[in-house]
Scaffold this motif. Structure first.
Motif, PDB file in Angstrom:
ATOM      1  N   HIS A 356      -5.589   6.343   9.007  1.00  0.00           N
ATOM      2  CA  HIS A 356      -6.179   6.353   7.681  1.00  0.00           C
ATOM      3  C   HIS A 356      -7.683   6.123   7.756  1.00  0.00           C
ATOM      4  N   GLU A 357      -8.385   6.654   6.767  1.00  0.00           N
ATOM      5  CA  GLU A 357      -9.813   6.434   6.683  1.00  0.00           C
ATOM      6  C   GLU A 357     -10.099   5.167   5.886  1.00  0.00           C
ATOM      7  N   LYS A 358     -11.283   4.599   6.108  1.00  0.00           N
ATOM      8  CA  LYS A 358     -11.680   3.419   5.351  1.00  0.00           C
ATOM      9  C   LYS A 358     -12.214   3.846   3.985  1.00  0.00           C
ATOM     10  N   HIS A 359     -11.921   3.032   2.994  1.00  0.00           N
ATOM     11  CA  HIS A 359     -12.401   3.266   1.643  1.00  0.00           C
ATOM     12  C   HIS A 359     -12.846   1.933   1.056  1.00  0.00           C
ATOM     13  N   TYR A 360     -13.549   1.993  -0.060  1.00  0.00           N
ATOM     14  CA  TYR A 360     -13.910   0.773  -0.767  1.00  0.00           C
ATOM     15  C   TYR A 360     -12.690   0.328  -1.569  1.00  0.00           C
ATOM     16  N   ILE A 361     -12.141  -0.826  -1.210  1.00  0.00           N
ATOM     17  CA  ILE A 361     -10.908  -1.296  -1.848  1.00  0.00           C
ATOM     18  C   ILE A 361     -11.079  -2.723  -2.348  1.00  0.00           C
ATOM     19  N   LYS A 362     -10.319  -3.056  -3.382  1.00  0.00           N
ATOM     20  CA  LYS A 362     -10.267  -4.426  -3.876  1.00  0.00           C
ATOM     21  C   LYS A 362      -9.080  -5.119  -3.222  1.00  0.00           C
ATOM     22  N   VAL A 363      -9.379  -6.099  -2.372  1.00  0.00           N
ATOM     23  CA  VAL A 363      -8.336  -6.791  -1.623  1.00  0.00           C
ATOM     24  C   VAL A 363      -7.391  -7.514  -2.582  1.00  0.00           C
ATOM     25  N   ALA A 364      -7.913  -7.979  -3.722  1.00  0.00           N
ATOM     26  CA  ALA A 364      -7.071  -8.688  -4.688  1.00  0.00           C
ATOM     27  C   ALA A 364      -5.890  -7.825  -5.119  1.00  0.00           C
ATOM     28  N   ILE A 365      -6.138  -6.529  -5.334  1.00  0.00           N
ATOM     29  CA  ILE A 365      -5.072  -5.623  -5.764  1.00  0.00           C
ATOM     30  C   ILE A 365      -4.040  -5.453  -4.655  1.00  0.00           C
ATOM     31  N   VAL A 366      -4.517  -5.306  -3.422  1.00  0.00           N
ATOM     32  CA  VAL A 366      -3.597  -5.132  -2.289  1.00  0.00           C
ATOM     33  C   VAL A 366      -2.744  -6.381  -2.107  1.00  0.00           C
ATOM     34  N   ILE A 367      -3.363  -7.567  -2.265  1.00  0.00           N
ATOM     35  CA  ILE A 367      -2.613  -8.827  -2.138  1.00  0.00           C
ATOM     36  C   ILE A 367      -1.483  -8.869  -3.162  1.00  0.00           C
ATOM     37  N   LYS A 368      -1.798  -8.547  -4.405  1.00  0.00           N
ATOM     38  CA  LYS A 368      -0.784  -8.599  -5.458  1.00  0.00           C
ATOM     39  C   LYS A 368       0.368  -7.641  -5.174  1.00  0.00           C
ATOM     40  N   GLU A 369       0.053  -6.452  -4.654  1.00  0.00           N
ATOM     41  CA  GLU A 369       1.100  -5.483  -4.322  1.00  0.00           C
ATOM     42  C   GLU A 369       1.973  -6.004  -3.191  1.00  0.00           C
ATOM     43  N   ALA A 370       1.332  -6.563  -2.158  1.00  0.00           N
ATOM     44  CA  ALA A 370       2.081  -7.045  -0.999  1.00  0.00           C
ATOM     45  C   ALA A 370       2.962  -8.233  -1.366  1.00  0.00           C
ATOM     46  N   VAL A 371       2.405  -9.191  -2.129  1.00  0.00           N
ATOM     47  CA  VAL A 371       3.179 -10.379  -2.514  1.00  0.00           C
ATOM     48  C   VAL A 371       4.339  -9.990  -3.422  1.00  0.00           C
ATOM     49  N   LYS A 372       4.117  -8.990  -4.273  1.00  0.00           N
ATOM     50  CA  LYS A 372       5.198  -8.514  -5.137  1.00  0.00           C
ATOM     51  C   LYS A 372       6.355  -7.972  -4.298  1.00  0.00           C
ATOM     52  N   LEU A 373       6.022  -7.248  -3.237  1.00  0.00           N
ATOM     53  CA  LEU A 373       7.047  -6.709  -2.354  1.00  0.00           C
ATOM     54  C   LEU A 373       7.756  -7.824  -1.592  1.00  0.00           C
ATOM     55  N   LEU A 374       7.005  -8.861  -1.199  1.00  0.00           N
ATOM     56  CA  LEU A 374       7.571  -9.970  -0.432  1.00  0.00           C
ATOM     57  C   LEU A 374       8.404 -10.903  -1.307  1.00  0.00           C
ATOM     58  N   ASP A 375       8.106 -10.948  -2.598  1.00  0.00           N
ATOM     59  CA  ASP A 375       8.724 -11.931  -3.477  1.00  0.00           C
ATOM     60  C   ASP A 375      10.244 -11.825  -3.478  1.00  0.00           C
ATOM     61  N   SER A 376      10.756 -10.592  -3.397  1.00  0.00           N
ATOM     62  CA  SER A 376      12.205 -10.422  -3.400  1.00  0.00           C
ATOM     63  C   SER A 376      12.807 -10.540  -2.008  1.00  0.00           C
ATOM     64  N   THR A 377      11.958 -10.598  -0.985  1.00  0.00           N
ATOM     65  CA  THR A 377      12.429 -10.716   0.397  1.00  0.00           C
ATOM     66  C   THR A 377      12.565 -12.172   0.818  1.00  0.00           C
ATOM     67  N   ILE A 378      11.577 -12.973   0.443  1.00  0.00           N
ATOM     68  CA  ILE A 378      11.542 -14.371   0.868  1.00  0.00           C
ATOM     69  C   ILE A 378      12.491 -15.193   0.006  1.00  0.00           C
ATOM     70  N   PRO A 379      13.318 -16.066   0.608  1.00  0.00           N
ATOM     71  CA  PRO A 379      14.278 -16.854  -0.172  1.00  0.00           C
ATOM     72  C   PRO A 379      13.591 -17.777  -1.165  1.00  0.00           C
ATOM     73  N   LYS A 380      14.342 -18.167  -2.219  1.00  0.00           N
ATOM     74  CA  LYS A 380      13.773 -18.991  -3.287  1.00  0.00           C
ATOM     75  C   LYS A 380      13.427 -20.399  -2.812  1.00  0.00           C
ATOM     76  N   SER A 381      13.902 -20.794  -1.606  1.00  0.00           N
ATOM     77  CA  SER A 381      13.541 -22.107  -1.067  1.00  0.00           C
ATOM     78  C   SER A 381      12.071 -22.168  -0.663  1.00  0.00           C
ATOM     79  N   ILE A 382      11.431 -21.017  -0.640  1.00  0.00           N
ATOM     80  CA  ILE A 382      10.002 -20.956  -0.300  1.00  0.00           C
ATOM     81  C   ILE A 382       9.232 -20.536  -1.554  1.00  0.00           C
TER      82      ILE A 382
END
Length: 658
Positions: A356-382
């Motif tokens: 992939h090529e580099k682009h100007y990106i907002k890391v905040a948006i990427v974080i929110k997308e990644a955490v949203k994906l992880l939220d259903s993976t990681i058990p509720k004990s965390i």
């Protein structure tokens, strides 16, 4: 050399890299007598107080660069190591006298080529010394040739015969326009005989075209420049006939002639090729590991989305006579479908093999997308906590930043999976001036965003912390991971010219601090303006898709916008229809993945009949097509899933252009 040991001076101002060298040399049981210098000044002292067989220097040093050390090393071969991946820097060093160069990679694979690089540098130094001795002797013999012709000839033959490298003296041959067209062998040594597998008597007096009928014409031109311009060159060449790579030193002892010395570098080139292959395999393996970790969560998310869709579908059927309730039910179904679309895009982001090529990106948006994906993976004990305090942009590959966050959070999950705990992802800004340090890192002046991923898990001891970025190092049980995640994280940070620091103590959790330079440009924000109503038309459209429900709904909605739509569910029938009645259609819309004939093949056939016929190709995911590839083929591209309303807007845009 000290006995059988090679005396090596390593100039490196990074203590972690020094330790990496020591660990590798110890692990590989290399017979090196090792010395370290951490600056240009200390390197000068070490060189002045002792002699070395090889000097290995990092390009960027605290008080200068490797170029400042060159005047001190004299005839000692010097290998320059650059951590920036900038080959122009390495080439500059080679031009100034470096024997070779290594480019640091985030996974430490450059260390695997270190023994071969050192060996080749010493071998090249010895060959150059032999060549220097030979040239000095030859010049002396030429001066005395009128008195000692017989003696000079004997000494000359003895010298080239004893050379360990293959040697040949040749005469360049030119055509009627004085352009080099061939060359003739005047002298070769025993090493040359062994190299080509032909005795000297069968070589002398023969033209190269006789010995090697498929000889590269560019090679003849190169030798011609040497012989006629009286210059010296060093270059690499691959011999298909011998199936070997050579480094060739060519010079002209007299006008019209050239001598060549061959160094076999096949082992080194094979090692470089293997390294590139291993790097690709490493990245792909790590992506597969990340997908495996997320698989359960993805299935959970999809089931939730389908439950929403089925639930509201049943409500819509019950509310069929209540227009307001029906509109709300259908709206919720649409939202759930968009969630499914986003989830598919996130999966493809992790699994995609392409660079992939580099682009100007907002890391905040990427974080929110990644955490949203992880939220259903990681058990509720965390518990997951986000502290996002900046929306500044960085120049990076969003896929790799996404992968970095997934890897760090997955690592944190493994540290807390048995006990539970808290995972915190923070993002803020940091401005530095000269001499500023952050968590033990001396940062160059500038603006940074600081990403911190912290867990309350079991933590690490000092010995473990020193190894975590080594490829394949892992503390996980067998079957829980390959140990590639943090090595990839380190590589992503370096590719962004960033810095990473790990703060961890046994029993007190772990925090990863990542500093990425803020980009000069900013990402344009959404203006939030309401979309314009979809424009209608009356043109004739041919729609091809092997999924009947897709063609059915596409025809119904496009017909409502005024278009005359003909549908086909197999590409062969569509092609036959277009051949007969191509004047009856103003536009073709085709799916990419279909049996018998895919979308690209169908489009190419249509273009052969009507080159100016506009074609839209649709694809959910295919390695054969994307927006850039479609543009190269003269096609328009629509990613699936796409709402038919969006398709209608694109259709109108295509017609307006044509």
């Amino acid at each position: 050399m000290n006995g059988n040991k090679i005396r090596v001076l390593i100039i490196e101002d990074d203590v972690v890299d020094q330790m990496a060298y020591e660990r590798f040399i110890k692990k590989e049981s290399l017979q090196y007598d090792l010395k370290f210098a951490s600056s240009v000044e200390s390197a000068r002292r070490e060189i002045a107080s002792g002699s070395f067989d090889v000097v290995l220097s990092d390009f960027m040093l605290g008080d200068g660069t490797a170029l400042d050390v060159f005047p001190e090393v004299h005839d000692t071969p010097m290998i320059v190591v650059t951590g920036t991946g900038d080959e122009e820097t390495a080439v500059k060093a080679m031009k100034l006298g470096a024997s070779d160069y290594l480019i640091k990679d985030p996974d430490g694979f450059f260390l695997k080529t270190l023994p071969l690089t050192v060996k080749n540098a010493i071998r090249r130094r010895n060959a150059e010394a032999e060549l220097k001795k030979y040239r000095e002797t030859l010049e002396k013999l030429v001066d005395e040739r009128t008195k000692k012709l017989r003696e000079s000839e004997e000494r000359y033959r003895a010298l080239i015969t004893k050379m360990s490298n293959a040697f040949a003296l040749q005469e360049i041959l030119c055509d009627e326009n004085e352009n080099p067209c061939d060359f003739k062998y005047l002298e070769v040594n025993e090493a040359f005989e062994k190299m080509i597998g032909v005795k000297k008597e069968a070589v002398l007096g023969k033209n190269a075209s006789e010995m090697f009928p498929d000889i590269d014409k560019s090679l003849i031109k190169k030798y011609g420049d040497v012989a006629l311009e009286n210059i010296s060159i060093v270059f690499e060449h691959h011999s298909k006939k011998l199936e070997k790579y050579f480094e060739i030193l060519a010079y002209s002892p007299r006008k019209g002639q050239f001598a060549t010395i061959f160094t076999d570098i096949t082992e080194r080139k094979n090692a470089e090729n293997e390294k590139q292959l291993l790097e690709k395999q490493l990245l792909h393996t790590q992506k597969m590991e990340a997908l495996g970790t997320l698989a359960g969560g993805i299935a959970h998310d999809f089931n939730n989305i389908l439950s929403i869709i089925f639930g509201y579908l049943e409500l819509a059927q019950m509310d069929i006579n209540h227009q307001e309730k029906l509109r709300d039910d259908l709206g919720e179904i649409g939202k759930a479908a968009l969630r499914a679309k986003d989830l598919i895009n996130q999966i493809l982001t992790v699994s995609r093999k392409t660079e992939h090529e580099k682009h100007y990106i907002k890391v905040a948006i990427v974080i929110k997308e990644a955490v949203k994906l992880l939220d259903s993976t990681i058990p509720k004990s965390i518990e997951i906590e986000q502290n996002i305090n900046t929306d500044k942009t960085v120049l990076a590959d969003s896929t790799k930043i996404h992968q970095l966050i997934i890897n760090l959070c997955t690592n944190a999950y493994h540290a807390m999976k048995n006990t539970g705990g808290k995972l915190t992802v923070s993002l803020d800004e940091l401005n530095t001036v000269n001499g500023d340090t952050a968590k033990g890192i001396s940062l160059p002046p500038g603006n940074y965003i600081r990403l911190v991923v912290s867990d309350t898990g079991h933590g690490m001891d000092d010995e473990t912390r020193e190894k975590i970025f080594d490829p394949y190092f892992t503390t996980k049980e067998v079957g829980e991971g390959t140990g590639l995640g943090l090595a990839v994280v380190h590589g992503v940070v370096e590719s962004c010219n960033g810095f990473i620091y790990v703060d961890s103590r046994k029993g007190y959790g772990t925090s990863f601090y990542i500093y990425l330079p803020v980009a000069a440009a900013d990402v344009e924000s959404d203006t939030g303006t309401a979309p314009e109503p979809v424009r209608s038309g009356s043109e004739r459209v041919l729609v091809v898709d092997d999924e009947k429900n897709i063609t059915k709904i596409t025809k119904k909605i496009l017909t409502k916008y005024g278009y005359k739509v003909t549908i086909f569910n197999d590409s062969i029938s569509a092609w036959e229809e277009f051949q007969k009645n191509h004047h009856s259609y103003d536009l073709v819309i085709t799916d990419m993945t279909m049996p018998q004939m895919n979308g690209i093949e169908l489009a190419k056939r249509i273009q052969e009949v009507k080159p100016d016929k506009p074609i839209i190709i649709c694809s959910g995911y295919s390695e054969l097509i994307n927006k850039d590839r479609a543009s190269e083929l003269g096609l328009y591209y629509l990613p699936k899933p796409v709402s038919v309303n969006d398709m209608a807007e694109v259709i109108r845009t295509v017609f307006d252009k044509n």
